[in-house]
Structures are given as structure tokens and as C-alpha cells.
Scaffold this motif. Sequence first.
Motif, PDB file in Angstrom:
ATOM      1  N   GLY A 153       0.831  -1.196   0.000  1.00 23.44           N
ATOM      2  CA  GLY A 153       0.000   0.000   0.000  1.00 23.44           C
ATOM      3  C   GLY A 153       0.868   1.249   0.000  1.00 23.44           C
ATOM      4  O   GLY A 153       2.084   1.210  -0.221  1.00 23.44           O
ATOM      5  N   SER A 154       0.223   2.370   0.247  1.00 24.10           N
ATOM      6  CA  SER A 154       0.943   3.639   0.313  1.00 24.10           C
ATOM      7  C   SER A 154       1.848   3.668   1.546  1.00 24.10           C
ATOM      8  O   SER A 154       1.793   2.772   2.399  1.00 24.10           O
ATOM      9  N   VAL A 155       2.641   4.701   1.640  1.00 25.83           N
ATOM     10  CA  VAL A 155       3.526   4.844   2.808  1.00 25.83           C
ATOM     11  C   VAL A 155       2.717   4.842   4.102  1.00 25.83           C
ATOM     12  O   VAL A 155       3.104   4.205   5.089  1.00 25.83           O
ATOM     13  N   ASP A 156       1.578   5.529   4.093  1.00 31.10           N
ATOM     14  CA  ASP A 156       0.750   5.582   5.301  1.00 31.10           C
ATOM     15  C   ASP A 156       0.071   4.253   5.579  1.00 31.10           C
ATOM     16  O   ASP A 156      -0.097   3.845   6.733  1.00 31.10           O
ATOM     17  N   GLU A 157      -0.340   3.563   4.497  1.00 30.92           N
ATOM     18  CA  GLU A 157      -1.067   2.296   4.669  1.00 30.92           C
ATOM     19  C   GLU A 157      -0.136   1.148   5.041  1.00 30.92           C
ATOM     20  O   GLU A 157      -0.519   0.259   5.810  1.00 30.92           O
ATOM     21  N   ALA A 158       1.060   1.122   4.464  1.00 38.39           N
ATOM     22  CA  ALA A 158       1.993   0.000   4.664  1.00 38.39           C
ATOM     23  C   ALA A 158       3.406   0.542   4.860  1.00 38.39           C
ATOM     24  O   ALA A 158       4.256   0.422   3.973  1.00 38.39           O
ATOM     25  N   PRO A 159       3.664   1.156   5.997  1.00 43.18           N
ATOM     26  CA  PRO A 159       4.969   1.802   6.202  1.00 43.18           C
ATOM     27  C   PRO A 159       6.158   0.851   6.221  1.00 43.18           C
ATOM     28  O   PRO A 159       7.300   1.297   6.095  1.00 43.18           O
ATOM     29  N   HIS A 160       5.899  -0.444   6.388  1.00 42.49           N
ATOM     30  CA  HIS A 160       7.002  -1.407   6.477  1.00 42.49           C
ATOM     31  C   HIS A 160       7.062  -2.341   5.270  1.00 42.49           C
ATOM     32  O   HIS A 160       7.761  -3.356   5.319  1.00 42.49           O
ATOM     33  N   GLU A 161       6.333  -2.020   4.200  1.00 37.06           N
ATOM     34  CA  GLU A 161       6.286  -2.941   3.058  1.00 37.06           C
ATOM     35  C   GLU A 161       6.680  -2.237   1.763  1.00 37.06           C
ATOM     36  O   GLU A 161       6.374  -1.069   1.555  1.00 37.06           O
ATOM     37  N   ILE A 162       7.371  -3.024   0.908  1.00 34.34           N
ATOM     38  CA  ILE A 162       7.787  -2.563  -0.419  1.00 34.34           C
ATOM     39  C   ILE A 162       7.255  -3.547  -1.455  1.00 34.34           C
ATOM     40  O   ILE A 162       7.271  -4.769  -1.223  1.00 34.34           O
ATOM     41  N   ASP A 163       6.823  -3.047  -2.599  1.00 36.52           N
ATOM     42  CA  ASP A 163       6.363  -3.928  -3.680  1.00 36.52           C
ATOM     43  C   ASP A 163       7.424  -4.967  -4.022  1.00 36.52           C
ATOM     44  O   ASP A 163       8.611  -4.641  -4.161  1.00 36.52           O
TER      45      ASP A 163
END
Length: 260
Positions: free
Chosen positions: A212-222
Motif C-alpha cells: 500500500g501507500s507509505v501511510d497504509e503499509a509503512p514497512h512494506e515494499i512492492d
Amino acid sequence: MQLNSVKYTIMFAAIVCIACSIMVAVSAVALAERQELNRKVYKQRNVLMAAGIIKDGEKVSNQDVVKLFDENTEMKLVDLKTGEYVEDGDPASYNQLAARDDPAQSHPAPENSSSIKRVPNKGLVFHVMKEGKVDAVVVPIEGYGLWGTLYGYLALEHDGNTIRGITYYDHKETPGLGGEVDNPKWKALWPGRKGFDDDGKPAIRVIKGKAGSVDEAPHEIDGMSGATITSNGVTHMMDFWLGEAGYGPFLHKFREQGSA
């Protein structure tokens, strides 16, 4: 000696080979210093790219890279076990990869998924300076992907947690698949994400599919399409170098001290 004889042909070939060998050897020696300088500037360019001082694709001469590096960064050495700055040793001439391979300057790595065998006792950190204060910190990272070890830099904001940027300057991943670690679009997904969770544990990871976006998924990268092993390799090296065996102790102090 007849020109069309076997003896003449062998002697001629031998003389040509010897002459070429001498030319290659002389060139290698004469260019060694320049090659080493170019390697140094290339790494400096990648530090500046991770820090956002040089943009992806921006054409900057080697001379300007050195100038930007000197104006915007301060190199430090830290004890990776304690996280404390150390004063013995010259950061500018310190070769971390050589130290890693030297038993006198390194120690065995704990079991890990990045295929890292040894850890240098001292690690380089690059302070990114702004108006006399530390504005960000850049640390070297390395770890195994699909075909070999990836080497790069990770930049964190002055809070020691928010990611500013990432670069890889050397790897053997497949172009168009794992080689997408070089893709500016993929690297643009990193800024603003968080390296650590609320408990201070390494938390950033490359997931399968889209984050998700930085706010939605701050610990995840595509994840990189068709490059699951490389994606996992990136996650593993983040776990290692942000963890206790890597720069975790230093970054913990860095966060507590508010950029020291």
C-alpha cells in the motif's frame, strides 16, 4: 629461417603474445590508481544518491561528485557490537569489505539468511550534514540475492527510522527481474517507509505483490515481478544490517540521541 616454416610461425606467435602481455601488464599497473579512484568516486556517488543529493539519472561529473560528497557528508567509524563511535582508524581509507574478510578485523556472523559469513568489527557510517547538523545517516548493506551478493547503501532520516533512499552499486541479479533493484521506479517506493517497528525491531520487507501507500503499509515494499528470491534477499539483508549483528546497536543509539 623461412617465413612459411612452422618454426617461424611459432616464434612469431610467441613474440606477439609476449609483447601483448607486457602491454597489458604495463597498462594495468599504470591505470591501477585511476581505477581505484573511479571505484571510490562510484561509491561516493551511490552514497549521495541514497541520500537524495544526486537524483537517479542525473549527470554529475566525477569532480562534482567528490565536491558534493566533501560538502555534504562526514564519514565515521562505529563499533558494530556496541554501536559507539570509534576514533582509531581513518574512515576515508577504511576498506570495510577487506576488513570483513580479515579474521583480525572481523568476527563470525550469527546464522542468517543473507549468507553473510563474517562481520567487520568496525562499520562505516556516512552522516549527511545540513546547516552543521546531521540530517540523515547512510549505512552500507550487503546480502545474497539469486546469483550473488548485492552491495548497496541505505539512507535513514535523522530520526534513524524513516527511510530516505536506497541504492545498489554492485550485483549479479538478472536484468529485468532481480536486476530491477536498480530501477528508479522501484527505488522510489522506499522513501518515507519505516525501517523499524514500534519495538525497535527491523520491520521493512519486500512483499509478494503490491504494498500500500507509505501511510497504509509503512514497512512494506512492492515485490519485483518474477524475482521472489531477490526480493527475499533484500528483506533478509535489511533484517541483518538493521539488526543486532549489523548496524542495529548504532541506529538504536542514533535514534535515542536524536542524531547524536
